[in-house]
Each structure stands twice: as C-alpha cells, then as structure tokens.
Design a protein around this motif. Structure first.
Motif, PDB file in Angstrom:
ATOM      1  N   ALA A  77       0.827  -1.216   0.000  1.00 52.84           N
ATOM      2  CA  ALA A  77       0.000   0.000   0.000  1.00 52.84           C
ATOM      3  C   ALA A  77       0.856   1.259   0.000  1.00 52.84           C
ATOM      4  N   TYR A  78       1.899   1.277   0.836  1.00 54.69           N
ATOM      5  CA  TYR A  78       2.746   2.472   0.898  1.00 54.69           C
ATOM      6  C   TYR A  78       3.588   2.631  -0.367  1.00 54.69           C
ATOM      7  N   LEU A  79       3.995   1.516  -0.963  1.00 55.84           N
ATOM      8  CA  LEU A  79       4.709   1.603  -2.240  1.00 55.84           C
ATOM      9  C   LEU A  79       3.795   2.189  -3.310  1.00 55.84           C
ATOM     10  N   ASP A  80       2.526   1.785  -3.304  1.00 54.13           N
ATOM     11  CA  ASP A  80       1.558   2.317  -4.265  1.00 54.13           C
ATOM     12  C   ASP A  80       1.338   3.813  -4.070  1.00 54.13           C
ATOM     13  N   MET A  81       1.519   4.275  -2.833  1.00 55.45           N
ATOM     14  CA  MET A  81       1.338   5.705  -2.541  1.00 55.45           C
ATOM     15  C   MET A  81       2.559   6.538  -2.921  1.00 55.45           C
ATOM     16  N   GLY A  82       3.641   5.872  -3.315  1.00 60.20           N
ATOM     17  CA  GLY A  82       4.826   6.605  -3.746  1.00 60.20           C
ATOM     18  C   GLY A  82       6.064   6.395  -2.908  1.00 60.20           C
ATOM     19  N   ALA A  83       5.957   5.599  -1.841  1.00 63.15           N
ATOM     20  CA  ALA A  83       7.142   5.320  -1.016  1.00 63.15           C
ATOM     21  C   ALA A  83       8.161   4.532  -1.831  1.00 63.15           C
ATOM     22  N   ALA A  84       9.445   4.782  -1.550  1.00 63.73           N
ATOM     23  CA  ALA A  84      10.516   4.038  -2.216  1.00 63.73           C
ATOM     24  C   ALA A  84      10.779   2.721  -1.500  1.00 63.73           C
ATOM     25  N   GLY A  85      10.295   2.619  -0.264  1.00 58.79           N
ATOM     26  CA  GLY A  85      10.507   1.421   0.536  1.00 58.79           C
ATOM     27  C   GLY A  85       9.921   1.640   1.914  1.00 58.79           C
ATOM     28  N   VAL A  86      10.246   0.721   2.823  1.00 59.96           N
ATOM     29  CA  VAL A  86       9.699   0.797   4.184  1.00 59.96           C
ATOM     30  C   VAL A  86      10.779   0.475   5.200  1.00 59.96           C
ATOM     31  N   GLN A  87      10.488   0.815   6.446  1.00 61.54           N
ATOM     32  CA  GLN A  87      11.361   0.428   7.555  1.00 61.54           C
ATOM     33  C   GLN A  87      10.517  -0.266   8.622  1.00 61.54           C
ATOM     34  N   LEU A  88      10.971  -1.418   9.079  1.00 61.18           N
ATOM     35  CA  LEU A  88      10.313  -2.163  10.148  1.00 61.18           C
ATOM     36  C   LEU A  88      11.327  -2.431  11.252  1.00 61.18           C
ATOM     37  N   GLY A  89      10.852  -2.437  12.498  1.00 60.23           N
ATOM     38  CA  GLY A  89      11.719  -2.787  13.609  1.00 60.23           C
ATOM     39  C   GLY A  89      11.149  -3.924  14.421  1.00 60.23           C
ATOM     40  N   THR A  90       9.973  -3.691  14.996  1.00 65.43           N
ATOM     41  CA  THR A  90       9.323  -4.661  15.879  1.00 65.43           C
ATOM     42  C   THR A  90       9.232  -6.050  15.261  1.00 65.43           C
ATOM     43  N   ARG A  91       8.945  -6.097  13.971  1.00 68.29           N
ATOM     44  CA  ARG A  91       8.766  -7.385  13.283  1.00 68.29           C
ATOM     45  C   ARG A  91      10.032  -8.240  13.310  1.00 68.29           C
ATOM     46  N   PHE A  92      11.195  -7.604  13.460  1.00 68.52           N
ATOM     47  CA  PHE A  92      12.459  -8.341  13.392  1.00 68.52           C
ATOM     48  C   PHE A  92      13.058  -8.658  14.764  1.00 68.52           C
ATOM     49  N   VAL A  93      12.438  -8.190  15.837  1.00 67.87           N
ATOM     50  CA  VAL A  93      12.995  -8.410  17.176  1.00 67.87           C
ATOM     51  C   VAL A  93      13.118  -9.886  17.504  1.00 67.87           C
ATOM     52  N   CYS A  94      12.149 -10.669  17.062  1.00 67.94           N
ATOM     53  CA  CYS A  94      12.149 -12.100  17.386  1.00 67.94           C
ATOM     54  C   CYS A  94      12.782 -12.954  16.299  1.00 67.94           C
ATOM     55  N   ALA A  95      13.594 -12.330  15.457  1.00 67.50           N
ATOM     56  CA  ALA A  95      14.367 -13.115  14.500  1.00 67.50           C
ATOM     57  C   ALA A  95      15.315 -14.030  15.272  1.00 67.50           C
TER      58      ALA A  95
END
Length: 343
Positions: free
Chosen positions: A196-214
């Motif tokens: 959705a954010y890419l469709d809005m024009g974002a070049a990419g995203v940043q995630l943190g919480t999702r990777f804590v339990c890697a």
C-alpha cells in the motif's frame, strides 16, 4: 512459481527498484535501529538476507561504534548503515568513525541535524537519511541536502511523534516522493501494508518490531517471549508529567518499568526546581534512563522493570524464526497484494 505470483513479484520489484538502488540492497526494506537489538548479528543477518541493516549507535562511545562496525563487516560484505542520535555529545566523532569505515549510509535521528553535521557526513560520499515528522520539516531537510527521508508514525516502537503513519504518508509522499526516496515506518507488520505504501509513492519501508524475534536477534528469550505474547493494545506511549521536560514519548509494552519512568521524570523535575541541573542535562538524564532500562530488558531479560520498547505491530509477531524467512514472508505478502490489485 505460477503466473499470478510472478506478476505480483515483478510489480513489487519495480516499485522497490528506486529504494533498493539507493540502499544498494536487493529489497527496499530497512531494519530500524533498535538500541541493544540492532547490533552486528541482526544487522548482518538483515543485509545478508537482501534487506538493509542499521547499527543502532545510541549511547555508544566512538570506540565502541568503531568496533561494532568492524565486527559487522566481518559478518557481511553487503551494505549496511549506522543510525546516530543528534543529541549525542560526541556526534562529530561518531561521524568520523563512520567516515573512516566508509559507511555508505548514515541515519540521523532525534531532531534536526546540527550545524555542520550534514557536510561532515557527506564529505566522503555517504548518503544521509533523516526522519521527517511533518511536511514542512521534510521540505526543509531536502533543501539542506538530505538524500532520503524516513516518515515514521506514532504506531512505531521507541521514541515517537504525535501523528499516525497513514496520515504522515498521505501528507508527505505526494509532495516530496519525486524529490528524494521516502521510506515509510511505524506499525508495519505485513506485506499488504508495504504494498500500500509503495503504491502511494514510497521508495521502501522500515520495520523494527517485526524483526525483534528473528532467530539471529540477540534479544533475551524473556524479551522475545514478551513480544510473542503481546497484542497491539499492550504497546502504549509513555506520559509526560512535567511540561518543562522535553520528554519525547516512548512506546513500549506495559510493565512496572513504565511506573519507574514516571518516577524518574519526577526526580529530574525536582532537580530542575532546585536548580541542580540545566535543561540539557535533564534531557540527557532521561535519555540515559531509557538506554539503561532498555538494556535491562533486552540483554538481562528483566521484562518487569526494564523497558520493552515495541511498536503496535507487536501483535503480528507470533514466533521466533530466521530473519530471511520473515523477509521472504513480507515480500510474498506484498507481491500477492499487488497481484490481486492488478486482477
């Protein structure tokens, strides 16, 4: 791979091309800099998996950062960046450490870049990324020479602003996405949101919480268990008890540590009343509190009295798994979402 999946994957690759090229990564997904969590192991794992890792410098000394960058380089030959806090008293020394290691991307967080810092970072060719909490600041940062922006909403973990990710994205992307790459952050836990954010024009995203339990995350088992058990509503923002204290709200899982922070604010406010500390020192005391409280939780496993900084996407963290699998799942979800829209 069937035809529909390949169409979605192709669309995703095309939408991420600008951000990926800017980062020098396979995919335009950054792992947000989380103090004590975003160290050599998680950073290297993220970059090796095709994303872009960021070392969280936080309160590190220049010597510690020097060793952390060297140790990360020993674990990956892929690009990664360093996140620096603008209020760090040794900011320019930290920038020099990054320059010596030829770090390709530096993120400045915690406020507007101090005078001279932009030139110091870019003099050796490094790309500078800054956080833009409002459209006016986004435009000002671009005029100052910043190469890319992160638009992070209040759903994120750690220090947060007052506006949601979806509103910031709507406000900022239409105006500046054609000028510099913009990465959207805060509350992202699934690939559908990335699409959705890419469709809005974002070049990419940043995630943190999702990777804590890697699997590669060095966070204590107790810390990871707290994330896996938590729901979105458990990640709440801290309260500012004294308007004189420039306390930036922090989003974390509810525990006794939140009460300890309230007590710390009262203690610092009293020191201000008594003229025993200046405002700058008061702010640093608050920041040092968070650094210590976060370490107690992440490293020592004290999930009752330490700080459990987490974004509202924590409810989508359901198990411990290798980082490459998390990234692959996010990409597959995003590709599927784009394929469905095309249909």
């Amino acid at each position: 791979m069937n035809q529909s999946v390949s169409i979605g994957a192709e669309r995703l690759e095309r939408r991420m091309a600008r951000g990926a090229a800017f980062l020098g990564a396979e995919v335009a997904i950054l792992c947000g800099a989380m103090s004590w969590v975003s160290e050599r192991n998680l950073v290297a794992a993220m970059s090796n998996a095709g994303g872009f890792g960021l070392i969280a410098c936080g309160a590190m000394t220049p010597d510690l950062l020097d060793r952390e960058i060297a140790a990360t380089k020993a674990l990956t030959d892929k690009p990664f960046g360093v996140n620096l806090i603008t209020m760090h008293p040794a900011l320019f020394e930290l920038i020099e450490v990054c320059n010596r290691h030829a770090v390709g991307h530096v993120v400045l967080a915690g406020g507007l870049p101090p005078t001279g810092s932009i030139d110091a970072i870019k003099q050796n060719g490094a790309k500078l990324i800054c956080f833009a909490p409002a459209l006016s600041l986004a435009k000002k940062l671009i005029r100052s020479g910043v190469d890319a922006l992160v638009v992070e909403g209040m759903e994120a973990g750690g220090h947060i602003g007052p506006v949601s990710t979806s509103v910031l994205a709507q406000e900022i992307l239409p105006d500046v996405a054609d000028k510099v790459p913009v990465f959207v952050a805060g509350g992202i836990g699934r690939g559908e949101a990335i699409a959705a954010y890419l469709d809005m024009g974002a070049a990419g995203v940043q995630l943190g919480t999702r990777f804590v339990c890697a699997t590669e995350s060095i966070a204590h088992a107790n810390f990871k268990k707290a994330f896996i058990r938590a729901s979105a509503r458990d990640a709440t923002a801290s309260v500012q008890i004294d308007p004189r204290l420039p306390v930036i709200p922090v989003r974390a899982l509810k525990n006794a540590g939140g009460d300890l922070f309230t007590a710390k604010q009262r203690e610092v406010a009293q020191l201000l009343d008594e003229g025993k500390v200046a405002m700058g020192e008061a702010q640093l005391q608050i920041e040092h509190y968070w650094a210590g409280a976060l370490r107690r939780a992440v490293i020592d496993g004290d999930v009752e009295h330490g700080s459990l900084m987490a974004g509202q996407s924590v409810g989508m963290v359901t198990k411990e798994e290798p980082l490459a699998e998390i990234l692959a799942t996010l990409m597959a979800e995003a590709a599927h979402a784009l394929e469905k829209r095309a249909a």
